[in-house]
Design a protein around this motif. Structure first.
Motif, PDB file in Angstrom:
ATOM      1  N   GLU A  98       2.662 -36.324 -64.057  1.00 44.13           N
ATOM      2  CA  GLU A  98       2.178 -36.251 -65.432  1.00 44.13           C
ATOM      3  C   GLU A  98       2.633 -34.970 -66.104  1.00 44.13           C
ATOM      4  O   GLU A  98       3.120 -34.978 -67.243  1.00 44.13           O
ATOM      5  CB  GLU A  98       0.655 -36.344 -65.433  1.00 44.13           C
ATOM      6  CG  GLU A  98       0.049 -36.580 -66.788  1.00 44.13           C
ATOM      7  CD  GLU A  98       0.387 -37.939 -67.367  1.00 44.13           C
ATOM      8  OE1 GLU A  98       0.715 -38.866 -66.596  1.00 44.13           O
ATOM      9  OE2 GLU A  98       0.340 -38.060 -68.603  1.00 44.13           O
ATOM     10  N   THR A 128       6.414 -35.107 -66.653  1.00 42.24           N
ATOM     11  CA  THR A 128       6.749 -36.089 -67.679  1.00 42.24           C
ATOM     12  C   THR A 128       6.487 -35.519 -69.060  1.00 42.24           C
ATOM     13  O   THR A 128       7.240 -35.765 -70.007  1.00 42.24           O
ATOM     14  CB  THR A 128       5.944 -37.386 -67.462  1.00 42.24           C
ATOM     15  OG1 THR A 128       6.278 -37.943 -66.184  1.00 42.24           O
ATOM     16  CG2 THR A 128       6.249 -38.416 -68.541  1.00 42.24           C
ATOM     17  N   ASN A 129       5.442 -34.750 -69.183  1.00 46.23           N
ATOM     18  CA  ASN A 129       5.174 -34.095 -70.467  1.00 46.23           C
ATOM     19  C   ASN A 129       6.327 -33.190 -70.878  1.00 46.23           C
ATOM     20  O   ASN A 129       6.701 -33.127 -72.054  1.00 46.23           O
ATOM     21  CB  ASN A 129       3.890 -33.273 -70.389  1.00 46.23           C
ATOM     22  CG  ASN A 129       2.649 -34.132 -70.456  1.00 46.23           C
ATOM     23  OD1 ASN A 129       2.701 -35.272 -70.928  1.00 46.23           O
ATOM     24  ND2 ASN A 129       1.534 -33.605 -70.004  1.00 46.23           N
ATOM     25  N   ARG A 175       9.264 -35.358 -72.013  1.00 43.97           N
ATOM     26  CA  ARG A 175       9.041 -36.063 -73.267  1.00 43.97           C
ATOM     27  C   ARG A 175       8.835 -35.146 -74.460  1.00 43.97           C
ATOM     28  O   ARG A 175       9.202 -35.494 -75.591  1.00 43.97           O
ATOM     29  CB  ARG A 175       7.827 -36.977 -73.128  1.00 43.97           C
ATOM     30  CG  ARG A 175       8.028 -38.142 -72.180  1.00 43.97           C
ATOM     31  CD  ARG A 175       6.735 -38.881 -71.956  1.00 43.97           C
ATOM     32  NE  ARG A 175       6.313 -39.602 -73.149  1.00 43.97           N
ATOM     33  CZ  ARG A 175       6.421 -40.908 -73.314  1.00 43.97           C
ATOM     34  NH1 ARG A 175       6.950 -41.634 -72.364  1.00 43.97           N
ATOM     35  NH2 ARG A 175       5.997 -41.491 -74.400  1.00 43.97           N
ATOM     36  N   GLY A 227      -0.195 -39.926 -75.515  1.00 43.25           N
ATOM     37  CA  GLY A 227      -0.900 -38.661 -75.372  1.00 43.25           C
ATOM     38  C   GLY A 227      -0.410 -37.887 -74.177  1.00 43.25           C
ATOM     39  O   GLY A 227       0.423 -38.344 -73.420  1.00 43.25           O
ATOM     40  N   LEU A 252      -6.214 -36.796 -67.444  1.00 42.91           N
ATOM     41  CA  LEU A 252      -5.831 -37.318 -66.132  1.00 42.91           C
ATOM     42  C   LEU A 252      -5.589 -36.177 -65.162  1.00 42.91           C
ATOM     43  O   LEU A 252      -6.095 -36.175 -64.034  1.00 42.91           O
ATOM     44  CB  LEU A 252      -4.580 -38.187 -66.254  1.00 42.91           C
ATOM     45  CG  LEU A 252      -4.029 -38.730 -64.936  1.00 42.91           C
ATOM     46  CD1 LEU A 252      -5.023 -39.675 -64.276  1.00 42.91           C
ATOM     47  CD2 LEU A 252      -2.705 -39.453 -65.170  1.00 42.91           C
TER      48      LEU A 252
END
Lengths: 163, 133
Positions: A80, A83-84, A87, A129, A134
């Motif tokens: 996560e 990936t942030n 992106r 988001g 998470l």
């Protein structure tokens, strides 16, 4: 990111906006020998590299004796965070992604850093988001800081046993 | 949960740098990274295995010559994986190339290119595993 970022979730003491000084990352090319950390990766922030980071960090968690469900938590949270970066951190041309992991008696600490435009953490966990809730659910703590005064550094701490 | 970004086609010749504190973690971590990047370079299984063998030699021998961390730069290309190990203290490159009993030098046997060079911060061993097709 603004100075002294606010708490991401005031009701969750595990997610703090406390600034910290990340060590071992640099905007310069190459890798500085890590001081306290066990593993440091420097790579280009692309989707396929997230898979590599996930695999390496998962391998590390396994090697230091994390139970399989906990390894899954670590993998997911790191995925996560990375990936942030892929992106959101860079606009157009993928930049640098720094990942460091340090193991200790109390568990594992993973730092994910970019040198991009920085992120504004938000409680909004809707489609697209940042998935911060998470990470907060999976990690013992999540901290945010700035990388070299510009990008974003996320520090995730994992205890050996789920809390 | 954030949807994972759609993987793009592999970008060749982008380096991945890894540094690991000398110790038991070097092997498991390096094997993972080398294996994945060798696969991304479209190396066949036998060449992938050879690349992982190089990683094992690094894990076994580089520690005493690595100040603070065993550092490797990996650069995949189409059908090739380049590994640059260092900086190492004096003698480190030779230690990696030393022969194993009854086997000889593993790296010299499996690598397609080997080069030792010295910079201000130490020795570097460059190893390339290539699939000629």
């Amino acid at each position: 990111m603004q100075d002294g970022p606010a708490l991401i979730d005031g009701s969750s003491p595990r997610v703090t906006g406390r600034r910290f000084e990340p060590g071992g990352v640099s905007a310069a090319g190459g890798v500085r020998p890590p001081a306290p950390c066990d593993v440091q990766l420097t790579l280009t922030a692309r989707a396929e590299q997230v898979v590599l980071v996930r695999s390496v960090i998962g391998s590390l968690a396994e090697s230091i004796g994390f139970a399989e469900p906990r390894v899954d938590d670590v993998r997911l949270a790191v995925t996560e965070a990375c990936t942030n970066v892929v992106r959101h951190a860079y606009d157009g041309v993928p930049g640098r992604l720094d990942v460091s992991a340090s193991s200790g008696d109390d568990g594992l600490t993973i730092t994910v850093a970019d040198h991009g435009r920085g992120l504004r953490p938000s409680l909004d966990s809707g489609p697209g988001g940042l998935g911060l809730p998470l990470m907060a659910a999976l990690a013992a703590s999540v901290e945010f800081g700035q990388t070299d005064g510009r990008g974003t550094t996320v520090r995730l701490s994992f205890a050996r046993a789920a809390e | 949960m954030t949807d994972a970004p759609t993987p793009t086609a592999p970008r060749l010749e982008e380096a991945t740098d890894i540094a690991v504190t000398p110790g038991p973690l070097v092997g498991p971590v390096l094997r993972r990274v080398v294996g994945m990047l060798a696969a991304r370079a479209n190396l066949p299984l036998d060449k992938l295995d050879e690349a992982v063998l190089v990683a094992d030699v690094i894990a076994q021998r580089a520690g005493p010559y690595a100040a603070g961390a065993v550092q490797v730069r990996l650069t995949p290309g189409e059908g090739t994986l380049a590994m640059r190990i260092g900086p190492l203290s004096t003698g480190g490159a030779q230690a990696l190339l030393e022969e194993a009993p009854d086997v000889g030098s593993i790296i010299l046997k499996v690598a397609d290119e080997v080069q030792v060079d010295t910079a201000d911060d130490g020795e570097f061993l460059s190893v390339c595993v290539t699939y000629a097709g």
